[in-house]
Design a protein around this motif. Structure first.
Motif, PDB file in Angstrom:
ATOM      1  N   SER A  70     147.050   1.665  43.984  1.00  0.00           N
ATOM      2  CA  SER A  70     147.481   0.776  42.911  1.00  0.00           C
ATOM      3  C   SER A  70     146.550  -0.429  42.787  1.00  0.00           C
ATOM      4  O   SER A  70     146.325  -0.948  41.696  1.00  0.00           O
ATOM      5  N   ALA A  71     145.981  -0.875  43.910  1.00  0.00           N
ATOM      6  CA  ALA A  71     145.076  -2.025  43.852  1.00  0.00           C
ATOM      7  C   ALA A  71     143.843  -1.717  43.004  1.00  0.00           C
ATOM      8  O   ALA A  71     143.376  -2.565  42.238  1.00  0.00           O
ATOM      9  N   GLN A  72     143.340  -0.482  43.151  1.00  0.00           N
ATOM     10  CA  GLN A  72     142.166  -0.092  42.362  1.00  0.00           C
ATOM     11  C   GLN A  72     142.522   0.010  40.883  1.00  0.00           C
ATOM     12  O   GLN A  72     141.747  -0.383  40.014  1.00  0.00           O
ATOM     13  N   VAL A  73     143.697   0.539  40.611  1.00  0.00           N
ATOM     14  CA  VAL A  73     144.135   0.662  39.223  1.00  0.00           C
ATOM     15  C   VAL A  73     144.303  -0.727  38.614  1.00  0.00           C
ATOM     16  O   VAL A  73     143.846  -0.988  37.485  1.00  0.00           O
ATOM     17  N   MET A  74     144.917  -1.625  39.363  1.00  0.00           N
ATOM     18  CA  MET A  74     145.112  -2.986  38.863  1.00  0.00           C
ATOM     19  C   MET A  74     143.771  -3.672  38.608  1.00  0.00           C
ATOM     20  O   MET A  74     143.608  -4.409  37.638  1.00  0.00           O
ATOM     21  N   LYS A  75     142.814  -3.401  39.485  1.00  0.00           N
ATOM     22  CA  LYS A  75     141.487  -3.997  39.336  1.00  0.00           C
ATOM     23  C   LYS A  75     140.848  -3.555  38.006  1.00  0.00           C
ATOM     24  O   LYS A  75     140.267  -4.372  37.282  1.00  0.00           O
ATOM     25  N   ALA A  76     140.990  -2.260  37.720  1.00  0.00           N
ATOM     26  CA  ALA A  76     140.425  -1.733  36.474  1.00  0.00           C
ATOM     27  C   ALA A  76     141.151  -2.305  35.257  1.00  0.00           C
ATOM     28  O   ALA A  76     140.516  -2.680  34.262  1.00  0.00           O
ATOM     29  N   LEU A  77     142.461  -2.388  35.326  1.00  0.00           N
ATOM     30  CA  LEU A  77     143.224  -2.921  34.192  1.00  0.00           C
ATOM     31  C   LEU A  77     142.927  -4.406  34.001  1.00  0.00           C
ATOM     32  O   LEU A  77     142.798  -4.876  32.862  1.00  0.00           O
ATOM     33  N   ASP A  78     142.806  -5.128  35.098  1.00  0.00           N
ATOM     34  CA  ASP A  78     142.476  -6.560  35.008  1.00  0.00           C
ATOM     35  C   ASP A  78     141.098  -6.775  34.383  1.00  0.00           C
ATOM     36  O   ASP A  78     140.854  -7.771  33.709  1.00  0.00           O
ATOM     37  N   ALA A  79     140.193  -5.831  34.642  1.00  0.00           N
ATOM     38  CA  ALA A  79     138.833  -5.955  34.097  1.00  0.00           C
ATOM     39  C   ALA A  79     138.788  -5.621  32.601  1.00  0.00           C
ATOM     40  O   ALA A  79     137.788  -5.899  31.936  1.00  0.00           O
ATOM     41  N   GLY A  80     139.863  -5.023  32.094  1.00  0.00           N
ATOM     42  CA  GLY A  80     139.889  -4.742  30.659  1.00  0.00           C
ATOM     43  C   GLY A  80     140.112  -3.302  30.280  1.00  0.00           C
ATOM     44  O   GLY A  80     140.068  -2.958  29.096  1.00  0.00           O
ATOM     45  N   ALA A  81     140.344  -2.431  31.265  1.00  0.00           N
ATOM     46  CA  ALA A  81     140.670  -1.040  30.917  1.00  0.00           C
ATOM     47  C   ALA A  81     142.061  -0.997  30.282  1.00  0.00           C
ATOM     48  O   ALA A  81     142.941  -1.775  30.652  1.00  0.00           O
ATOM     49  N   ASN A  82     142.227  -0.100  29.308  1.00  0.00           N
ATOM     50  CA  ASN A  82     143.521   0.007  28.627  1.00  0.00           C
ATOM     51  C   ASN A  82     144.464   0.986  29.312  1.00  0.00           C
ATOM     52  O   ASN A  82     145.675   0.857  29.230  1.00  0.00           O
TER      53      ASN A  82
END
Lengths: 154, 127
Positions: free
Chosen positions: B87-99
């Protein structure tokens, strides 16, 4: 399996099948009767490092027939139309996904490295260890997939 | 509609591209993030990028960060396709701007469902 030990053969079979069944429609079971290594078993060998606090290397190899079966299913094309780069790409991508499954099963918070096809002199070293310590997985079509998870440096 | 599939694996580009074509997209390809940036500069009609996480040269996270930082493609939908399941990796991607994100391994229906969540595919997929 607890998070500190490496996956046993049955667990590896499940983790690899999670990938191959979803992407290729091919399942595997651990082949406990596998004994004698043959050159046929390691026609292509790919490795992927998972660097970090507990560094691991995942190695995956298969015969030419096995690589062609997996590649054909992954690319959805006849085996005879696969070129060498497609076969290498298939093995590497399946290794990438299998390593992700293994990493998740071990609870590792470490990024995956990039998969690569082993060349000499690494190939000979890896083949020797993988054949001795790896787990042979077998599909119902009798395609073999040898997988080896090792602590890095070993 | 144009979509860009960014993955160093030819097999994955083909698999993802096949689903996108089924949904009516014209599919462009790039083998890493740097190549994808160049494709975006010459193909202003791209509305969706499906981005692998683990790639040489420029990885998916760096690509997403670069695309969002530049501000040139504010309407571009970014979907991470990754084995990084934590989940941390997913959150990192979403925080960076992934939809959105898709975990490998995936089925065509999973891809379609994720795209439907972004309004880029019919609800329930096409199958």
């Amino acid at each position: 399996m607890n998070a500190q030990t490496l996956p046993d053969p049955e667990t590896l079979a499940v983790l690899v099948t999670n990938v191959t069944n979803t992407m290729c429609g091919i399942s595997f079971e651990a082949d406990r009767d596998y004994r004698a290594p043959t050159a046929e078993a390691y026609w292509r060998l790919a490795t992927l490092a998972i660097p970090g606090a507990r560094s691991l290397v995942v190695t995956l190899c298969s015969s030419q027939a096995g690589c062609q079966a997996l590649g054909s299913a992954l690319f959805s094309c006849p085996p005879e139309t696969l070129d060498q780069s497609m076969l290498d790409d298939s093995l590497c991508e399946l290794l990438n996904m299998a390593a992700g499954q293994i990493k998740g099963a071990l609870g590792l918070d470490q990024a995956l490295g990039l998969p690569k096809i082993a060349q000499e002199p690494e190939l000979s070293t890896r083949v020797e260890r993988a054949l001795r310590e790896g787990v042979m997985l077998r599909s119902p079509e009798n395609h073999g997939l040898l997988i080896w998870v090792s602590e890095a440096g070993l | 509609m144009q979509a860009l599939v960014v993955d160093d694996s030819r097999a994955m580009r083909i698999i993802i591209g096949r689903v996108l074509k089924e949904l009516g997209f014209e599919v462009l390809e790039a083998g890493h993030g740097g190549e994808a940036i160049e494709r975006l500069k010459t193909a202003p009609g791209v509305s969706l990028a499906m981005v692998d996480w683990n790639m040489p040269v420029m990885n998916g996270y760096e690509f997403v960060t670069a695309v969002r930082a530049g501000g040139q493609w504010p309407e571009l939908k970014l979907v991470m396709v990754t084995t990084e399941s934590e989940s941390a990796q997913v959150m990192k991607a979403l925080d960076a701007g992934a939809n959105e994100y898709v975990m490998k391994p995936f089925t065509a229906d999973i891809l379609k469902d994720k795209l439907a969540m972004l309004g880029l595919a019919p609800e329930g997929g096409l199958s």
